[in-house]
Design a protein around this motif. Sequence first.
Motif, PDB file in Angstrom:
ATOM      1  N   TRP A   3       0.863  -1.180   0.000  1.00 17.44           N
ATOM      2  CA  TRP A   3       0.000   0.000   0.000  1.00 17.44           C
ATOM      3  C   TRP A   3       0.899   1.231   0.000  1.00 17.44           C
ATOM      4  N   TRP A   5       0.903   5.895  -0.835  1.00 18.65           N
ATOM      5  CA  TRP A   5       0.177   7.135  -1.120  1.00 18.65           C
ATOM      6  C   TRP A   5       0.831   7.846  -2.295  1.00 18.65           C
ATOM      7  N   GLN A  28      -3.538  -1.602   4.646  1.00 18.08           N
ATOM      8  CA  GLN A  28      -4.248  -0.343   4.448  1.00 18.08           C
ATOM      9  C   GLN A  28      -4.292   0.445   5.755  1.00 18.08           C
ATOM     10  N   GLU A  32      -3.078   4.293   6.322  1.00 23.44           N
ATOM     11  CA  GLU A  32      -3.999   5.321   6.808  1.00 23.44           C
ATOM     12  C   GLU A  32      -3.523   5.913   8.137  1.00 23.44           C
ATOM     13  N   SER A  33      -2.922   5.109   8.984  1.00 23.82           N
ATOM     14  CA  SER A  33      -2.365   5.629  10.239  1.00 23.82           C
ATOM     15  C   SER A  33      -1.234   6.603   9.972  1.00 23.82           C
ATOM     16  N   TRP A  39      -0.617  14.295   7.675  1.00 27.70           N
ATOM     17  CA  TRP A  39      -1.385  15.053   6.701  1.00 27.70           C
ATOM     18  C   TRP A  39      -1.169  16.560   6.804  1.00 27.70           C
ATOM     19  N   LEU A  52      -4.700   6.812  -2.296  1.00 27.27           N
ATOM     20  CA  LEU A  52      -4.258   5.545  -1.733  1.00 27.27           C
ATOM     21  C   LEU A  52      -4.177   4.518  -2.854  1.00 27.27           C
TER      22      LEU A  52
END
Length: 68
Positions: A3, A5, A28, A32-33, A39, A52
């Motif tokens: 996975w 970004w 995933q 996401e963590s 961010w 993603l």
Amino acid sequence: MPWSWRLQGGDGEIVTVPGVPEETFATQADAESWLGLHWRELRDAGVEQVVLLEDGAVVYPMSLLDPE
């Protein structure tokens, strides 16, 4: 499957953020963590959207901009 970004600017171009290496994640949830932790730094560096990817295939895009 890995996975990752894809970091994008306002017109969809790929953005590289100094000090933030491209990373791959085992799950995933791990990806996401990581985004949850970084961010704001990404947004401050000009990233407007992240996408993603699972093994290179788009899972979903997400805006980092404040809703209007």
